[in-house]
Design a protein around this motif. Structure first.
Motif, PDB file in Angstrom:
ATOM      1  N   UNK A  14      61.353 -43.817 -37.495  1.00 33.35           N
ATOM      2  CA  UNK A  14      61.227 -45.096 -38.200  1.00 33.35           C
ATOM      3  C   UNK A  14      60.562 -46.144 -37.310  1.00 33.35           C
ATOM      4  N   UNK A  15      60.918 -46.162 -36.030  1.00 33.18           N
ATOM      5  CA  UNK A  15      60.330 -47.134 -35.109  1.00 33.18           C
ATOM      6  C   UNK A  15      58.815 -46.950 -35.015  1.00 33.18           C
ATOM      7  N   UNK A  16      58.372 -45.702 -34.968  1.00 30.16           N
ATOM      8  CA  UNK A  16      56.931 -45.443 -34.871  1.00 30.16           C
ATOM      9  C   UNK A  16      56.216 -45.854 -36.154  1.00 30.16           C
ATOM     10  N   UNK A  17      56.780 -45.479 -37.297  1.00 29.43           N
ATOM     11  CA  UNK A  17      56.136 -45.787 -38.569  1.00 29.43           C
ATOM     12  C   UNK A  17      56.116 -47.290 -38.845  1.00 29.43           C
ATOM     13  N   UNK A  18      57.247 -47.957 -38.564  1.00 37.11           N
ATOM     14  CA  UNK A  18      57.304 -49.406 -38.770  1.00 37.11           C
ATOM     15  C   UNK A  18      56.348 -50.107 -37.811  1.00 37.11           C
ATOM     16  N   UNK A  19      56.285 -49.640 -36.579  1.00 30.00           N
ATOM     17  CA  UNK A  19      55.349 -50.214 -35.614  1.00 30.00           C
ATOM     18  C   UNK A  19      53.909 -50.068 -36.068  1.00 30.00           C
ATOM     19  N   UNK A  20      53.584 -48.921 -36.664  1.00 32.46           N
ATOM     20  CA  UNK A  20      52.236 -48.710 -37.186  1.00 32.46           C
ATOM     21  C   UNK A  20      51.908 -49.723 -38.277  1.00 32.46           C
ATOM     22  N   UNK A  21      52.876 -49.984 -39.156  1.00 33.09           N
ATOM     23  CA  UNK A  21      52.655 -50.946 -40.241  1.00 33.09           C
ATOM     24  C   UNK A  21      52.530 -52.361 -39.692  1.00 33.09           C
ATOM     25  N   UNK A  22      53.386 -52.721 -38.723  1.00 33.24           N
ATOM     26  CA  UNK A  22      53.347 -54.063 -38.151  1.00 33.24           C
ATOM     27  C   UNK A  22      52.039 -54.328 -37.414  1.00 33.24           C
ATOM     28  N   UNK A  23      51.436 -53.262 -36.897  1.00 32.29           N
ATOM     29  CA  UNK A  23      50.150 -53.408 -36.203  1.00 32.29           C
ATOM     30  C   UNK A  23      48.987 -53.536 -37.181  1.00 32.29           C
ATOM     31  N   UNK A  24      49.299 -53.468 -38.479  1.00 35.97           N
ATOM     32  CA  UNK A  24      48.253 -53.579 -39.488  1.00 35.97           C
ATOM     33  C   UNK A  24      47.673 -52.256 -39.926  1.00 35.97           C
ATOM     34  N   UNK A  25      48.259 -51.167 -39.459  1.00 39.25           N
ATOM     35  CA  UNK A  25      47.751 -49.853 -39.837  1.00 39.25           C
ATOM     36  C   UNK A  25      48.434 -49.329 -41.087  1.00 39.25           C
ATOM     37  N   UNK A  26      48.067 -48.132 -41.468  1.00 36.98           N
ATOM     38  CA  UNK A  26      48.639 -47.495 -42.643  1.00 36.98           C
ATOM     39  C   UNK A  26      49.349 -46.213 -42.227  1.00 36.98           C
ATOM     40  N   UNK A  27      50.509 -45.969 -42.813  1.00 39.69           N
ATOM     41  CA  UNK A  27      51.260 -44.755 -42.496  1.00 39.69           C
ATOM     42  C   UNK A  27      50.439 -43.518 -42.829  1.00 39.69           C
ATOM     43  N   UNK A  28      49.665 -43.600 -43.902  1.00 34.28           N
ATOM     44  CA  UNK A  28      48.849 -42.468 -44.312  1.00 34.28           C
ATOM     45  C   UNK A  28      47.851 -42.022 -43.268  1.00 34.28           C
ATOM     46  N   UNK A  29      47.424 -42.944 -42.400  1.00 36.43           N
ATOM     47  CA  UNK A  29      46.445 -42.581 -41.378  1.00 36.43           C
ATOM     48  C   UNK A  29      47.045 -41.674 -40.299  1.00 36.43           C
ATOM     49  N   UNK A  30      48.377 -41.609 -40.240  1.00 39.72           N
ATOM     50  CA  UNK A  30      49.049 -40.737 -39.268  1.00 39.72           C
ATOM     51  C   UNK A  30      49.304 -39.345 -39.820  1.00 39.72           C
ATOM     52  N   UNK A  31      49.027 -39.152 -41.091  1.00 35.19           N
ATOM     53  CA  UNK A  31      49.265 -37.853 -41.718  1.00 35.19           C
ATOM     54  C   UNK A  31      47.966 -37.062 -41.717  1.00 35.19           C
ATOM     55  N   UNK A  32      47.859 -36.139 -40.792  1.00 35.83           N
ATOM     56  CA  UNK A  32      46.659 -35.327 -40.633  1.00 35.83           C
ATOM     57  C   UNK A  32      47.071 -33.858 -40.494  1.00 35.83           C
ATOM     58  N   UNK A  33      47.018 -33.088 -41.578  1.00 39.82           N
ATOM     59  CA  UNK A  33      47.444 -31.673 -41.539  1.00 39.82           C
ATOM     60  C   UNK A  33      46.736 -30.846 -40.475  1.00 39.82           C
ATOM     61  N   UNK A  34      45.449 -31.112 -40.273  1.00 36.23           N
ATOM     62  CA  UNK A  34      44.698 -30.326 -39.285  1.00 36.23           C
ATOM     63  C   UNK A  34      45.236 -30.561 -37.881  1.00 36.23           C
ATOM     64  N   UNK A  35      45.480 -31.831 -37.532  1.00 37.72           N
ATOM     65  CA  UNK A  35      46.031 -32.153 -36.217  1.00 37.72           C
ATOM     66  C   UNK A  35      47.415 -31.534 -36.054  1.00 37.72           C
ATOM     67  N   UNK A  36      48.205 -31.580 -37.122  1.00 38.75           N
ATOM     68  CA  UNK A  36      49.553 -30.989 -37.086  1.00 38.75           C
ATOM     69  C   UNK A  36      49.469 -29.491 -36.824  1.00 38.75           C
TER      70      UNK A  36
END
Length: 246
Positions: A14-36
Motif C-alpha cells: 500500500x505504501x508503494x502504490x499510494x506513494x506512486x499516486x502521490x507522486x502524480x503517477x498511475x498505478x497502472x503504469x506499474x503493472x507490466x506482465x513482461x517485466x513480471x
C-alpha cells in the motif's frame, strides 16, 4: 493465522502504490506482465539451478509458515512433559506407552518410544539431538532458497531493464515511444528490488525465526524426556523447562 505477516505485506504494498499516486503517477503504469515474467521467472530459474529438488520443494512447502505457522505453544508442551513425568513416577516408564498413539509429532512420538523402551538417558539425548540437528539443517536449507531469491531478483530486475532499454533504442526513430518505453523498462528494476526486499528476504527471515522456535521446542522436549529417564522430580523438570519458554 499470523496476522502481523498479513498486515506487513499489505502495508508495504500500500505504501508503494499510494506513494506512486502521490507522486502524480498511475498505478497502472506499474503493472507490466513482461517485466513480471522476466523477474519472477528468472529468479525462480536461478534458485532452482542452485538447489536440489528436495531443498527446493522444502522451501516452497514452508512458505505457508509465513501466514499459518506451526503450533509453537511451549506452555502446553511443558504441561504434557510434566504430566508424563507424574505418570512415569507413579506407574513406571512402561505406562507411558499408552500416551504414544495420541501424539501427532513424529519426533516427540519417537522420543517417548525411546523412553518407554528404557534407553539410557545420555543415549536418549544423543539420538534425539542428532535428529534435531539433521532436521534443523534441512529446514534452514529450505528457508535459504528465499534468501537466495532475494539476492538474484534485483540483478535480474536490472537485466529486465536493460532488455527494455535495448527495445527502446531500436525505436529511436519514433520519439513518441521513447518516454513510455523507458518507463516500462525501469518497472523491471522496481519488481526486482521490491520483490527482494518486500517479499523474498523477509520471508527467509520469518522462516528462520520459526525454525529457531521449533528447534528450541524440540530441545525442551529432549531435556524433559531425559529428566524423566533420570527420575527427576516433576517440579524440577517443570522449573527447568520454564527456562525455554522465556
Amino acid at each position: 493465522m499470523d496476522s502481523i505477516s498479513l498486515i506487513g505485506i499489505t502495508l508495504a504494498l500500500a505504501a508503494i502504490l499510494v506513494g506512486q499516486v502521490l507522486e502524480g503517477g498511475h498505478v497502472g503504469s506499474l503493472i507490466q506482465p513482461t517485466a513480471f515474467l522476466i523477474v519472477i521467472g528468472g529468479t525462480l530459474g536461478a534458485v532452482m539451478l542452485q538447489s536440489s529438488l528436495r531443498v527446493f520443494k522444502t522451501g516452497m512447502q514452508m512458505i505457508r509458515w509465513v501466514f499459518v505457522p506451526p503450533r509453537l505453544d511451549h506452555e502446553a508442551m511443558i504441561a504434557d512433559v510434566v504430566n508424563w513425568s507424574h505418570v512415569a513416577r507413579k506407574e513406571g516408564l512402561l505406562s507411558l506407552e499408552s500416551q504414544i498413539p495420541s501424539i501427532d509429532d513424529p519426533f516427540i512420538r519417537k522420543g517417548l518410544q525411546l523412553l518407554v523402551d528404557g534407553v539410557e538417558p545420555e543415549r536418549l539425548r544423543e539420538v534425539l539431538e542428532v535428529e534435531i540437528d539433521t532436521w534443523e539443517g534441512q529446514m534452514k536449507q529450505g528457508a535459504k532458497i528465499w534468501e537466495a531469491a532475494g539476492g538474484y531478483a534485483p540483478t535480474i530486475g536490472i537485466l529486465g531493464a536493460v532488455m527494455g532499454l535495448i527495445h527502446v533504442m531500436e525505436n529511436l526513430s519514433d520519439p513518441s515511444k521513447l518516454g513510455s518505453g523507458i518507463a516500462v523498462a525501469f518497472v523491471a528494476t522496481i519488481y526486482g528490488v521490491g520483490a527482494a526486499n518486500l517479499i523474498f528476504l523477509p520471508v527467509s527471515k520469518k522462516l528462520l525465526g520459526v525454525i529457531g522456535t521449533l528447534t528450541s521446542l524440540r530441545e525442551m522436549v529432549v531435556d524433559g524426556l531425559v529428566g524423566i529417564a533420570n527420575g527427576d522430580n516433576p517440579r524440577i523438570i517443570e522449573s527447568r523447562l520454564q527456562g525455554y519458554a522465556g
